[in-house]
Design an enzyme around this catalytic site. Structure first.
Site, mmCIF file in Angstrom:
data_model
loop_
_atom_site.group_PDB
_atom_site.id
_atom_site.type_symbol
_atom_site.label_atom_id
_atom_site.label_comp_id
_atom_site.label_asym_id
_atom_site.label_seq_id
_atom_site.Cartn_x
_atom_site.Cartn_y
_atom_site.Cartn_z
ATOM 1 N N SER A 177 -1.802 3.940 6.606
ATOM 2 C CA SER A 177 -0.598 3.991 5.783
ATOM 3 C C SER A 177 0.500 4.784 6.510
ATOM 4 O O SER A 177 1.012 4.307 7.515
ATOM 5 C CB SER A 177 -0.940 4.585 4.407
ATOM 6 O OG SER A 177 0.111 4.395 3.500
ATOM 7 N N HIS A 231 -0.342 -1.958 3.752
ATOM 8 C CA HIS A 231 -0.582 -2.387 2.357
ATOM 9 C C HIS A 231 0.158 -3.693 2.036
ATOM 10 O O HIS A 231 0.751 -3.839 0.968
ATOM 11 C CB HIS A 231 -0.120 -1.307 1.375
ATOM 12 C CG HIS A 231 -0.622 0.066 1.667
ATOM 13 N ND1 HIS A 231 -1.976 0.378 1.709
ATOM 14 C CD2 HIS A 231 0.043 1.229 1.949
ATOM 15 C CE1 HIS A 231 -2.108 1.668 1.986
ATOM 16 N NE2 HIS A 231 -0.910 2.201 2.142
#
Length: 238
Positions: free
Chosen positions: A130, A165
């Protein structure tokens, strides 16, 4: 940029189900890149404000198969302030998720970015999930400021931009297309949860996944259009 970098769009120990040992296929693959039976792995949780709970998850997941340490720039107990030079002694530096913007600001203030570049050139594998994916690229899509927006101020260890994501969060795909289409971000790569991109010396080597249906893409601006080109993704489960 010399060196090996593994960027995770999601997955790894961070999202391992509660009640498990935290061991995942992506983390196994990461350790295999060192070629060592018991490598030294340093977790850098700057983006989460050096969350003790996050660090504990890392320590549990890598216990018994790596020599673990945590680099805290906030001076959190029980580690205290970590000298950025410690990354030069590691086989792997694993960066956690959280705020990409805060991570970059603190790293530059403490000159950790310089130490990481040096470590990579000396053979340390860099990795992250991330925000820990975003930071290595020239730019990224981030929620560091609330709503998703472009952050064209990454370290630039890797070319172009990044989006983690990709399908795991509802707005990610559309927002990234918009950012690339308007030129807020350069062309780049998107990885879904459970998928990682392996880079060596600034060149993409392969995409791997701990899920059978993992996906990754090259996202480019071609004229007035944004083109999404699927990458071949190797499933690590066989």
């Amino acid at each position: 940029m010399d060196g090996t970098i593994l960027t995770l769009g999601g997955g790894g120990f961070s999202t391992a189900p509660e009640g498990t040992d935290g061991r995942t296929l992506l983390d196994d693959f990461l350790l295999s890149l060192t070629g060592k039976e018991r490598p030294s792995v340093c977790f850098v949780p700057t983006a989460s404000g050096d969350s003790p709970e996050y660090a504990d998850r890392f320590l549990r997941a890598f216990a018994g198969r790596a020599e673990t340490s945590v680099l805290s720039l906030f001076g959190r107990d029980p580690w205290g302030y970590g000298d950025p030079a410690m990354v030069l002694e590691q086989d792997v530096v694993y960066v956690g998720g959280g705020s990409t913007a805060n991570l970059l600001a603190l790293w530059r203030l403490h000159r950790l970015d310089e130490r990481l570049r040096e470590a990579a050139a000396n053979g340390t594998v860099l990795a992250g999930i991330s925000a820990g994916m975003n930071c290595w690229y020239a730019g990224s899509s981030t929620d560091s400021f609330g709503p998703l927006r472009a952050l064209p101020d990454g370290l630039g260890f890797l070319p172009g931009s990044a989006c983690p994501h990709y399908f795991g969060e509802a707005e990610r795909q559309a927002a990234y297309h918009r950012m690339v289409g308007t030129g807020e971000l350069p062309d780049g790569h998107a990885a879904d949860d459970g998928v990682a991109l392996l880079w060596r010396d600034g060149t993409l080597v392969e995409a791997v996944s701990e899920r059978p249906d993992g996906q990754a893409f090259r996202v480019s601006r071609v004229g007035e259009a944004v083109v999404e080109t699927p990458l071949e993704v190797r499933y690590l489960g066989g």
